[in-house]
Motif scaffolding. Structure first.
Motif, PDB file in Angstrom:
ATOM      1  N   TYR A  72      23.860 -63.345 -60.539  1.00 21.99           N
ATOM      2  CA  TYR A  72      23.294 -64.491 -59.839  1.00 21.99           C
ATOM      3  C   TYR A  72      22.502 -64.137 -58.572  1.00 21.99           C
ATOM      4  N   GLU A  73      22.637 -62.937 -58.050  1.00 18.19           N
ATOM      5  CA  GLU A  73      21.971 -62.561 -56.796  1.00 18.19           C
ATOM      6  C   GLU A  73      20.451 -62.763 -56.824  1.00 18.19           C
ATOM      7  N   PRO A  74      19.735 -62.321 -57.864  1.00 18.59           N
ATOM      8  CA  PRO A  74      18.284 -62.533 -57.864  1.00 18.59           C
ATOM      9  C   PRO A  74      17.903 -64.022 -57.856  1.00 18.59           C
ATOM     10  N   ILE A  75      18.713 -64.845 -58.477  1.00 26.27           N
ATOM     11  CA  ILE A  75      18.461 -66.287 -58.507  1.00 26.27           C
ATOM     12  C   ILE A  75      18.645 -66.870 -57.113  1.00 26.27           C
ATOM     13  N   LEU A  76      19.738 -66.508 -56.475  1.00 29.06           N
ATOM     14  CA  LEU A  76      19.999 -66.980 -55.107  1.00 29.06           C
ATOM     15  C   LEU A  76      18.900 -66.539 -54.152  1.00 29.06           C
ATOM     16  N   SER A  77      18.483 -65.308 -54.283  1.00 29.69           N
ATOM     17  CA  SER A  77      17.444 -64.769 -53.416  1.00 29.69           C
ATOM     18  C   SER A  77      16.133 -65.540 -53.589  1.00 29.69           C
ATOM     19  N   ALA A  78      15.756 -65.796 -54.835  1.00 29.70           N
ATOM     20  CA  ALA A  78      14.511 -66.523 -55.099  1.00 29.70           C
ATOM     21  C   ALA A  78      14.599 -67.957 -54.580  1.00 29.70           C
ATOM     22  N   LEU A  79      15.738 -68.601 -54.762  1.00 28.19           N
ATOM     23  CA  LEU A  79      15.901 -69.970 -54.257  1.00 28.19           C
ATOM     24  C   LEU A  79      15.808 -70.020 -52.737  1.00 28.19           C
ATOM     25  N   SER A  80      16.334 -69.017 -52.085  1.00 27.08           N
ATOM     26  CA  SER A  80      16.360 -69.048 -50.627  1.00 27.08           C
ATOM     27  C   SER A  80      15.015 -68.657 -50.010  1.00 27.08           C
ATOM     28  N   ASN A  81      14.145 -68.012 -50.774  1.00 25.13           N
ATOM     29  CA  ASN A  81      12.907 -67.503 -50.188  1.00 25.13           C
ATOM     30  C   ASN A  81      11.606 -68.061 -50.761  1.00 25.13           C
ATOM     31  N   ASP A  82      11.622 -68.538 -51.981  1.00 24.81           N
ATOM     32  CA  ASP A  82      10.350 -68.683 -52.672  1.00 24.81           C
ATOM     33  C   ASP A  82      10.028 -70.044 -53.276  1.00 24.81           C
ATOM     34  N   ILE A  83      10.768 -71.093 -52.996  1.00 19.09           N
ATOM     35  CA  ILE A  83      10.464 -72.383 -53.601  1.00 19.09           C
ATOM     36  C   ILE A  83       9.282 -73.030 -52.886  1.00 19.09           C
ATOM     37  N   HIS A  84       8.254 -73.362 -53.656  1.00 23.26           N
ATOM     38  CA  HIS A  84       7.043 -73.968 -53.106  1.00 23.26           C
ATOM     39  C   HIS A  84       7.004 -75.445 -53.460  1.00 23.26           C
ATOM     40  N   GLY A  85       6.115 -76.162 -52.837  1.00 27.47           N
ATOM     41  CA  GLY A  85       5.972 -77.580 -53.132  1.00 27.47           C
ATOM     42  C   GLY A  85       7.013 -78.404 -52.403  1.00 27.47           C
ATOM     43  N   ASP A  86       7.000 -79.695 -52.692  1.00 31.74           N
ATOM     44  CA  ASP A  86       7.899 -80.589 -51.949  1.00 31.74           C
ATOM     45  C   ASP A  86       9.050 -81.114 -52.782  1.00 31.74           C
ATOM     46  N   LYS A  87       9.196 -80.631 -54.030  1.00 34.39           N
ATOM     47  CA  LYS A  87      10.310 -81.098 -54.836  1.00 34.39           C
ATOM     48  C   LYS A  87      11.002 -79.935 -55.533  1.00 34.39           C
TER      49      LYS A  87
END
Length: 133
Positions: A39-54
């Motif tokens: 799960y670490e790569p998923i957590l990392s991407a969620l914490s750093n890389d979500i774009h947009g407003d939703k």
């Protein structure tokens, strides 16, 4: 960042995380030997890389073990953090109509994180079963 696309295995769920579209989907079973490593790569991407407003989250688990439960909680905690930053969050929690435990798990996550979930009951023979979450 490139989307994370993982195929389901006997012990890990299928995952699609597309940060550019704000989409996170996870379905299947989760009982890997090392849940944090999975799960670490998923957590990392969620914490750093979500774009947009939703953020569109769809989770449809058949089973998860205790260590996976903690990782799912951590993922949802990141989603809550994104909501606190002003993103519109929709969490859909799918559960088999005969699986009260999975419904309760979703309700517990929702209550613990004060994060609204939409609970969606399905029947194992529904068409949805044959498609990804």
């Amino acid at each position: 960042m490139k989307p994370i696309k993982l195929q389901a295995t006997r012990v890990t769920p299928a995952v699609l995380l597309d940060p550019s579209r704000g989409v996170f989907k996870m379905y299947g079973r989760s009982s890997p030997e090392n849940s944090m490593q999975f799960y670490e790569p998923i957590l990392s991407a969620l914490s750093n890389d979500i774009h947009g407003d939703k953020v569109d989250v769809r989770i449809k688990m058949e089973y998860f073990n205790t260590s996976s439960s903690k990782c799912i909680y951590d993922i949802l905690k990141e989603v809550k953090r994104l909501e606190a930053k002003g993103k519109r969050v929709m969490v859909r929690w799918y559960y088999d109509e005969d699986d009260e435990d999975m419904l309760e798990a979703g309700e517990d996550y929702s209550d613990l994180l004060d994060l609204p979930f939409k609970f969606i009951e399905y029947h194992p023979n529904d068409q949805y079963q044959s498609r990804s979450a």
